[in-house]
Design an enzyme around this catalytic site. Structure first.
Site, PDB file in Angstrom:
ATOM      1  N   TRP A 132      33.937 -82.840 -47.874  1.00  0.00           N
ATOM      2  CA  TRP A 132      33.887 -83.375 -46.514  1.00  0.00           C
ATOM      3  C   TRP A 132      35.116 -82.881 -45.767  1.00  0.00           C
ATOM      4  O   TRP A 132      36.246 -82.955 -46.276  1.00  0.00           O
ATOM      5  CB  TRP A 132      33.880 -84.898 -46.586  1.00  0.00           C
ATOM      6  CG  TRP A 132      33.797 -85.597 -45.273  1.00  0.00           C
ATOM      7  CD1 TRP A 132      32.982 -85.277 -44.224  1.00  0.00           C
ATOM      8  CD2 TRP A 132      34.554 -86.740 -44.867  1.00  0.00           C
ATOM      9  NE1 TRP A 132      33.189 -86.180 -43.198  1.00  0.00           N
ATOM     10  CE2 TRP A 132      34.133 -87.090 -43.555  1.00  0.00           C
ATOM     11  CE3 TRP A 132      35.531 -87.530 -45.478  1.00  0.00           C
ATOM     12  CZ2 TRP A 132      34.647 -88.171 -42.863  1.00  0.00           C
ATOM     13  CZ3 TRP A 132      36.050 -88.615 -44.777  1.00  0.00           C
ATOM     14  CH2 TRP A 132      35.618 -88.923 -43.488  1.00  0.00           C
ATOM     15  N   ASP A 146      34.788 -90.884 -54.436  1.00  0.00           N
ATOM     16  CA  ASP A 146      34.411 -91.195 -53.067  1.00  0.00           C
ATOM     17  C   ASP A 146      32.911 -91.489 -53.091  1.00  0.00           C
ATOM     18  O   ASP A 146      32.112 -90.590 -53.360  1.00  0.00           O
ATOM     19  CB  ASP A 146      34.719 -90.019 -52.137  1.00  0.00           C
ATOM     20  CG  ASP A 146      34.453 -90.338 -50.674  1.00  0.00           C
ATOM     21  OD1 ASP A 146      34.742 -89.504 -49.812  1.00  0.00           O
ATOM     22  OD2 ASP A 146      33.931 -91.455 -50.382  1.00  0.00           O
ATOM     23  N   LYS A 161      26.583 -95.922 -43.949  1.00  0.00           N
ATOM     24  CA  LYS A 161      25.225 -95.379 -44.031  1.00  0.00           C
ATOM     25  C   LYS A 161      24.260 -96.330 -44.717  1.00  0.00           C
ATOM     26  O   LYS A 161      23.156 -96.548 -44.228  1.00  0.00           O
ATOM     27  CB  LYS A 161      25.235 -94.067 -44.827  1.00  0.00           C
ATOM     28  CG  LYS A 161      25.697 -92.851 -44.070  1.00  0.00           C
ATOM     29  CD  LYS A 161      27.147 -92.859 -43.802  1.00  0.00           C
ATOM     30  CE  LYS A 161      27.659 -91.508 -43.378  1.00  0.00           C
ATOM     31  NZ  LYS A 161      29.099 -91.580 -43.132  1.00  0.00           N
TER      32      LYS A 161
END
Lengths: 408, 428
Positions: free
Chosen positions: B160, B241, B277
């Site tokens: 990311w 993560d 999300k």
């Protein structure tokens, strides 16, 4: 063998430890004069009626969703928040040189300002620039700037313990003699923890000295004392009118009672729109690696309120309710102490402004108050006026009287 | 403050007329030397998309879920939770620095499984954070201050985009290990093991728990086992993560498998979680950061230090989102509704992947597009090159990040054929 075997136990944050101790105390007469949060006369937290109203509207609005806000926050919040600080008719706003970053409370706004200054002020990434905070100041100021990388956070004279007022000569002296490029953190109003603000005449003197020297200032505004927005923002607006560029960290924790929704705003006043644009673009970078984008709930509530004439009027009324109760408690505490003949002068109780009062009690006296009287206040002698109610004010007054006479 | 850019001359202004102010047009700004910051590559895609007037435009940039009408989706369990909360009229007092207790507990349970030994022994500390970004940042700050090992954090290549600046701003240094194989659009298992085996001992390695961002390429369980083994041999500190638990396979427990396996194998991990999300709580900023310690005593010490780190950043976290998440996780009926809705979101994504591949076949593409189906989660690393990405935006108004990453969430049954058409056009 643990990677974290060597991690030492950190000392707890004082103000929260105080609340914890208060909570654990079994004494029925206990009083919490610690954390800076408003309480009603029943000693309860107060959700502002206008906030309840707006929350209902938000929950029922099917068109609203939970999508990400822009990095710099909700636009209608940012502009409304800057407007109440600078005034609707602010020439700086009209000249398009005012911008803002929605942040997580006043702390978050200070953090963003500090991070920006460390990167871009006085040469890039200058950690040696002295940052001046008032003596005393909100204890987290030191940590915010230190954590942003500033190695030299120093006090400027502010509180005169003997006369229990502003040490203006000392303040001006520090302004005159500080190193070039120093950063000054000013409390726009309702100084935390002393409640002692410069008068308008004194602010003019402060501004004049600042204009003669090279420095940046950050102003921390919390907006809750006289109950008048204009009066409370006078210093900020004066500085803007004098042509200062500045950062102004605003909190909506107290004046909206939105403590846990973390609503804050960093207002930026720049020389012109081009400088503002570049500053905001760099602010985005800083925000992105800290929290990416800010929480939406609190900002929506504040924006809806500030941008509706009806709700705005209702809000000002709610703020006045809080401010009036604080003023009443101040007046009554002073009256009772004077009636009891408590040694010392107590005019500062009503002269000081905002939620806090620097009583002048010394650490030994504070300890006595906590241990013997179960009245919890900060070691500095700071009390939260909101912790006083019609039910406990006699007990508190008598306790202060006892303490001052018994403990030196 | 009036001053010349060179800072060499002091202007003392004496008597000032308020009506004139002190501004002179010659006086420059404190910020004259501040450069314009480059636009954020991911969020910049949305900006470009917004400006486009083509009715067929598609935003495949930001990873935010969209329903089959292309609209943001507010989960019904979220609405129900909000209604419950509104009825309770809770106060707005400051949360503790570490956040809402019932959220923290539920957050850790979700990741580790309610009966996990770590939770039972109280040797984890979990704090509420400002979503995934805030969690990573606190973790990075914690490492920077307390990690006695090398200052290098090893990220998968690619990772990311925001990982790098987050760790760098916290004072860590970034290195990488091989991860994505562009020749297969899949996992470079051999390359990863090879690189990881050479990482200096006690370094920090960041792993994406599931639904790797940006590639969508996840290791299989057998591969995770080998990774865990070699990480243990190198004595690396693992930082997981997990931003998409539930989103990858549709199954919460399956998506947390790697995290739980590592715990089982004795790794004391760091973990970042996001509810942006999987609960659609993007703008409410809901996340958690966990440190798994040796024992409860160590956890208490670590907790005290995390508070010291958090306080000068934002004092304490926002209530709204955490309360919603806690209500959902801790209310059985809402919890099951949530599991269904997460499953639904993941399924729609999987369906869109299948339809995209079918569409490309229909267009007559001769390329192998299997990776679109093999990859997992919200994102798909199409394999498109920058020039092809550029053409897609200019000629078809289809927007994605330059690395060829598309957010499958932006694909609908209504636009998947158009997307196939565009991709085929620039790759044939």
């Amino acid at each position: 063998m643990s990677v974290f075997g060597e991690v030492p136990q950190a000392a707890p944050v004082a103000v929260f430890k105080l609340s914890q101790d208060f909570n654990n105390d079994q004494c029925p007469d206990k009083v919490n004069l610690g954390v800076g949060a408003y309480r009603t006369d029943e000693g309860q937290p107060w959700i502002l009626p206008v906030v309840k109203k707006v929350e209902k509207i938000i929950v029922q609005d099917e068109k609203l969703n939970h999508e990400y806000l822009p990095i710099l926050g909700l636009p209608e919040f940012r502009s409304a928040a800057s407007k109440i600080a600078l005034g609707d008719d602010s020439p700086a706003i009209q000249e398009n040189r005012v911008g803002a970053v929605q942040c997580l409370g006043g702390t978050g706004a200070l953090k963003m300002g500090a991070e920006f200054l460390r990167r871009f002020y006085n040469g890039n990434n200058n950690t040696k620039t002295p940052v001046y905070v008032s003596a005393p100041t909100w204890e987290n100021h030191n940590a915010v700037f230190a954590n942003a990388g500033f190695e030299d956070v120093r006090p400027y004279k502010y509180w005169d313990a003997e006369k229990r007022g502003l040490d203006l000569a000392g303040f001006l002296g520090d302004l005159e003699s500080c190193p070039q490029h120093s950063i000054f953190v000013l409390h726009a109003c309702a100084h935390n923890p002393t409640g002692t603000d410069p008068t308008q005449e004194q602010w003019k003197q402060i501004a004049e000295v600042m204009m003669c020297r090279l420095k940046q200032n950050i102003v921390f505004l919390s907006g809750f004392r006289s109950g008048s927005l204009e009066k409370d923002a006078w210093a900020v607006r004066y500085f803007v009118s004098m042509g200062f560029e500045m950062f102004c960290a605003q909190s909506f924790s107290k004046n909206f009672g939105l403590y846990n929704e973390r609503v804050g705003n960093l207002t930026i006043v720049a020389r012109d729109v081009d400088n503002l644009k570049r500053v905001l673009s760099q602010m985005e970078k800083i925000v992105r690696t800290t929290w990416s984008n800010p929480p939406s709930q609190g900002a929506r509530i504040v924006a809806a309120t500030l941008n509706s004439p009806e709700l705005f009027a209702e809000w000002k009324d709610n703020v006045k309710t809080m401010a009036d109760r604080v003023l009443l408690m101040r007046a009554q505490l002073k009256a009772k102490l004077q009636a009891l003949g408590t040694p010392g002068t107590w005019d500062h109780i009503t002269e000081q402004i905002g939620m806090f009062s620097f009583t002048g009690l010394n650490p030994k006296q504070v300890e006595y108050m906590v241990k013997e009287k179960h009245i919890y206040l900060m070691a500095s002698g700071r009390i939260n006026m909101c912790g006083l109610t019609s039910k406990n004010i006699n007990y508190v007054a008598e306790s202060i009287h006892d303490t001052v006479t018994m403990v030196q | 403050m009036a001053l010349l850019k060179s800072n060499k001359v002091l202007y003392c202004l004496g008597n000032i007329s308020p009506s004139l102010g002190v501004l002179s047009s010659r006086h420059s700004s404190w910020w004259g030397g501040v450069q314009m910051g480059p636009p954020d590559p991911i969020l910049g895609v949305t900006e470009a998309f917004k400006k486009d007037t083509n009715p067929k435009k598609m935003n495949l940039g930001v990873g935010a879920y969209r329903d089959d009408q292309g609209k943001p989706f507010v989960l019904s369990c979220v609405r129900k939770a909000e209604a419950l909360i509104a009825a309770k009229q809770v106060d707005k007092e400051y949360l503790p620095i570490g956040g809402l207790g019932e959220f923290n507990k539920a957050c850790a349970q979700l990741a580790f499984g309610a009966d996990n030994e770590v939770l039972k022994s109280g040797r984890n500390i979990t704090v509420q954070t400002i979503s995934g970004t805030g969690s990573l940042r606190i973790g990075a700050n914690f490492l920077s201050r307390f990690h006695g090992g090398p200052r290098d954090v090893y990220l998968p290549k690619p990772s990311w985009g925001n990982h790098t600046p987050i760790f760098r701003d916290a004072g860590m240094q970034l290195k990488s290990y091989r991860y994505y194989d562009p020749s297969t659009c899949g996992f470079d298992f051999k390359g990863a093991l090879d690189d990881i085996s050479k990482i200096p001992e006690k370094s920090v390695i960041l792993l994406h728990a599931c639904a790797h961002n940006p590639t969508g390429v996840d290791p299989r369980p057998e591969q995770w086992k080998e990774i865990a083994e070699i990480v243990k041999q190198r004595q690396l500190l693992v930082f997981f993560d997990m931003a998409y638990q539930g989103f990858a396979s549709g199954d919460i427990d399956r998506d947390a498998w790697a995290v739980r396996y590592f715990l089982e194998q004795g790794h004391n991990i760091l973990l970042s979680q996001s509810f942006a999300k999987n609960m659609g709580l993007y703008g409410e900023r809901v996340g958690g950061f966990t440190v798994v310690c040796n024992d409860a005593e160590e956890a208490k010490r670590v907790e005290s230090q995390l508070k010291i780190l958090i306080r000068p950043i934002y004092s304490n976290p926002p209530m709204n989102g955490a309360r919603i998440a806690a209500t959902i996780l801790n209310t059985p009926e809402l919890h099951s509704v949530w599991l269904e809705e997460v499953h639904g979101m993941a399924n729609r994504i999987i369906k869109m992947r299948e339809q995209l591949v079918a569409g490309l076949k229909k267009e007559g593409s001769s390329h192998n597009w299997n990776h679109v189906i093999d990859q997992i989660g919200m994102f798909c690393f199409t394999g498109l090159k920058p020039e092809q990405v550029e053409r897609l935006s200019k000629e078809f108004s289809v927007y994605m990040t330059k690395d060829g990453r598309i957010s499958m969430a932006g694909v609908t049954s209504g636009n998947v054929a158009y997307l196939a058409e565009g991709i085929h056009a620039v790759t044939k």
